[in-house]
Design a protein around this motif. Sequence first.
Motif, mmCIF file in Angstrom:
data_model
loop_
_atom_site.group_PDB
_atom_site.id
_atom_site.type_symbol
_atom_site.label_atom_id
_atom_site.label_comp_id
_atom_site.label_asym_id
_atom_site.label_seq_id
_atom_site.Cartn_x
_atom_site.Cartn_y
_atom_site.Cartn_z
ATOM 1 N N SER A 1 0.848 -1.185 0.000
ATOM 2 C CA SER A 1 0.000 0.000 0.000
ATOM 3 C C SER A 1 0.886 1.239 0.000
ATOM 4 O O SER A 1 1.908 1.287 0.663
ATOM 5 N N ASN A 2 0.416 2.236 -0.756
ATOM 6 C CA ASN A 2 1.202 3.422 -1.002
ATOM 7 C C ASN A 2 0.416 4.638 -0.543
ATOM 8 O O ASN A 2 -0.712 4.829 -0.968
ATOM 9 N N PHE A 3 0.999 5.481 0.317
ATOM 10 C CA PHE A 3 0.286 6.668 0.779
ATOM 11 C C PHE A 3 1.121 7.893 0.453
ATOM 12 O O PHE A 3 2.350 7.846 0.542
ATOM 13 N N ASP A 4 0.446 8.989 0.072
ATOM 14 C CA ASP A 4 1.235 10.207 -0.132
ATOM 15 C C ASP A 4 1.507 10.835 1.230
ATOM 16 O O ASP A 4 1.072 10.332 2.266
ATOM 17 N N LEU A 5 2.235 11.965 1.219
ATOM 18 C CA LEU A 5 2.641 12.530 2.503
ATOM 19 C C LEU A 5 1.459 13.075 3.300
ATOM 20 O O LEU A 5 1.560 13.320 4.495
ATOM 21 N N ASN A 6 0.316 13.275 2.632
ATOM 22 C CA ASN A 6 -0.884 13.659 3.368
ATOM 23 C C ASN A 6 -1.615 12.446 3.931
ATOM 24 O O ASN A 6 -2.711 12.568 4.467
ATOM 25 N N GLY A 7 -1.004 11.295 3.762
ATOM 26 C CA GLY A 7 -1.589 10.080 4.323
ATOM 27 C C GLY A 7 -2.627 9.428 3.436
ATOM 28 O O GLY A 7 -3.162 8.373 3.761
ATOM 29 N N LYS A 8 -2.906 10.063 2.295
ATOM 30 C CA LYS A 8 -3.950 9.530 1.424
ATOM 31 C C LYS A 8 -3.453 8.295 0.682
ATOM 32 O O LYS A 8 -2.301 8.248 0.251
ATOM 33 N N LEU A 9 -4.337 7.319 0.541
ATOM 34 C CA LEU A 9 -3.962 6.105 -0.181
ATOM 35 C C LEU A 9 -3.836 6.430 -1.672
ATOM 36 O O LEU A 9 -4.764 6.941 -2.288
ATOM 37 N N VAL A 10 -2.672 6.153 -2.232
ATOM 38 C CA VAL A 10 -2.461 6.394 -3.656
ATOM 39 C C VAL A 10 -2.736 5.122 -4.432
ATOM 40 O O VAL A 10 -3.426 5.116 -5.449
ATOM 41 N N LYS A 11 -2.179 4.036 -3.924
ATOM 42 C CA LYS A 11 -2.300 2.769 -4.625
ATOM 43 C C LYS A 11 -2.237 1.671 -3.582
ATOM 44 O O LYS A 11 -1.543 1.817 -2.583
ATOM 45 N N GLY A 12 -2.958 0.585 -3.810
ATOM 46 C CA GLY A 12 -2.805 -0.538 -2.902
ATOM 47 C C GLY A 12 -4.090 -0.949 -2.224
ATOM 48 O O GLY A 12 -5.175 -0.505 -2.579
#
Lengths: 577, 193
Positions: free
Chosen positions: B144-155
């Motif tokens: 699982s991949n999260f951006d720095l805002n914690g939002k899920l990008v992929k996964g």
Amino acid sequence: MEQIKKLYDWLDNRTGIRDHIRETLFENVPGGSRWRYVWGSTLTFALMIQFITGIFLWMGYSPSGQTAWESVYYINNHMTGGHFLRGLHHWTAQVMTVLLVLHLMQVVIDGAYRAPREVNFWFGVILLKLTLALSLTGYLLPWDQKGYWATKVATDILGGTPLVGEYLKTLVLGGSDYGHHTLTRFFALHAGILPISVIALTAGHIYLFRRHGIHPKKPLKGPDEFFWPEQVLKDAVACLAVLVTVLVLHFSFNGAHLDAPADPSTNYPARPDWYFLFLFQFLKYFPGHWEILGAIVLPGIAMTLVFLMPIIGKSEKGHKFNVGLLFGILVFAAVLTYAAVNADKNNESLQASKAQAEREAALVKKMAANGIPPEGALALLQGPKLFAAHCASCHTYGGEDGLGGKVDKPSAPDLKGFASREYLTELLHPERYGSEKFFGNTAHIKKSKMLGFLEDEFEFIEESEMDQLVKAISAEAKLPSQVNLDKSDKSDIEAGHELFEEIGCVDCHALGGWNADDYSAPDLTGYGSREWMMGIVHNPEHERFYGSKNDRMPAFGRDEKLTRKQMERIVDWLRGE
Amino acid sequence: MSKENVSSQEDSQPDRRDFIKGASCAIGAAIGAVPMAAGVRVVLDPLTRQSETEGAAEFIRLTDVSDLSEGEPMKFAIVEDKKDKWSRYKDVPVGAVYLLKTATQEESETSISVIAYNTVCPHLGCFVDYREKEQDFFCPCHDSNFDLNGKLVKGVSPRAMDTLEVDEEKLKAGEVWVKFQRFKGNTKEKIAL
């Protein structure tokens, strides 16, 4: 000989043992002995290894938060033969999984699950599950990073079971989070409930096998033979091959791995044992609430189909379906396993955390060799971990960050062996004092008179005198590693004290009684002692230390950047307590 | 006694036989049930026990705002006193957080804010890595991949990374205080444990 026969007769007369032995040994093997009949025996043998090695491991194992890793470490690294015993247990478990699959394949391909052997097939499938449960529970018992994080994933999956998940998880963990009772419960399962179930089912499995007789593979290859000795020899050779495989694995992988103790605050790439990797990989394809499909529903359907094989396999078509299903599952598992291994190989951050975990494991084992405090080995590692997190942005420890990692641009002295004789001998050399290892990158090198003093005086001090001076200052630290040296070098230390005044160190530094008015440089009374180090970490800007001349060292205690306990852990580690 | 005797006796005294059978089974079940029930009750203890860690989570001081660098998440171990059954631990690591400092310009005023993330992946509880090069959070287990805002990008994670409450008052005074909590894994909603 005559006596033995008499004794045997006496025993037989009272127990009927002769008939039992005959029945066991002279079982008819239709078509004669064959290699393809050995799998059951190899599994029984592997099981026997696990019981023997397991019970002996039990004698050294202690399940609790502070003793599980510690006792496994002690078995593995200190007890004579412990490394081998643990290796045997570990690698036999791996081999057993392979044997189970081979046994299942043989039974399915031969259609040996057909009537009247359905119940025995079911016994076998349950035994397969029990063995996997044994692996899963055993994985956690060393309470190392690997077992802790991997099992966490497994119990979180359990917790995701609809309706009862949370309750089941709480029961398995013995509470809301991992702790003592997680270990005691896993151990009770691993060494109690599961083995008893395995024994009961294996007894039933073998009983039913004997009741139905061997399932002969057609066409028969020759005349019937008895189990003894032809088939027994083949079985024995196969068991020997199993043992040799286990030994080869043990020696090529240097026993069973033991990671650093479980730490919820340190990242670790959780991976299950290799034979669960395909299930692990499978979960990557099920986002969010679909996870239950990959974790529970689909594996559940596959398992149910396997369970129903004897019924599906009644017709020739059904049998073909079963064989196809089994191979399908195996190929599927192999592909997913490959995908998992491949993904890990190409994952840089994962490789980096793995390397870090390896370094921590090596470090904690080295530290544990001097004895582990009652709070457990995790406490042992807190010193270097805190150092890496809070000190290593400036300081180094033997050129590293305390955990064996690199430090980019050290800007403060290296602290390995701080205040020891070797350390001081090097520090007080004018060419070394200003080097990068000590004060070279600090403001002190320009602001203080120390370097100039060393450059002026060093050549006039004899080596033996320098030695005495170093011994005197170093003795202030009361380092655990130098206790005996300090005792035996009393006269040198006294001489060192006199030199301290003669040479003029005393013009700036105090050694044996400090006050703010007379001394402008750091107090060397108790230099390097626990109290002194706690003081300088608490507040280096105190007049006793650098005062207003302090460079960039934060006042960790005064400004509440670290708790007292944390500072103690760093200091104790640096002092080699 | 021969077999015929037994069966003839059974015929002649059916009530007595039934009683004996029933009594045997009942006693057998009862004497087995007592130790079993005693054990099961203890095993179920965690279900009826108030969790030891329960009680309102408190804010803990992690660092000074000035020690954080802007836009770069930094990891801090959560060191707390912990009770586990018979043990009371002083200052042990119970988890970790990432702290991310961001500054926003509003007219001529810069306001500093700090986001705190629990490092535990909301999927199945693995420890999420911060990747400097990719500028993201990455779970090493199921990718699982999260951006720095914690939002899920992929996964596969069912929700964004779990943020933790930061004490606003203390933040203004330049200190970072965080309320460390754990959350239920693999649910869409964030449910504090």
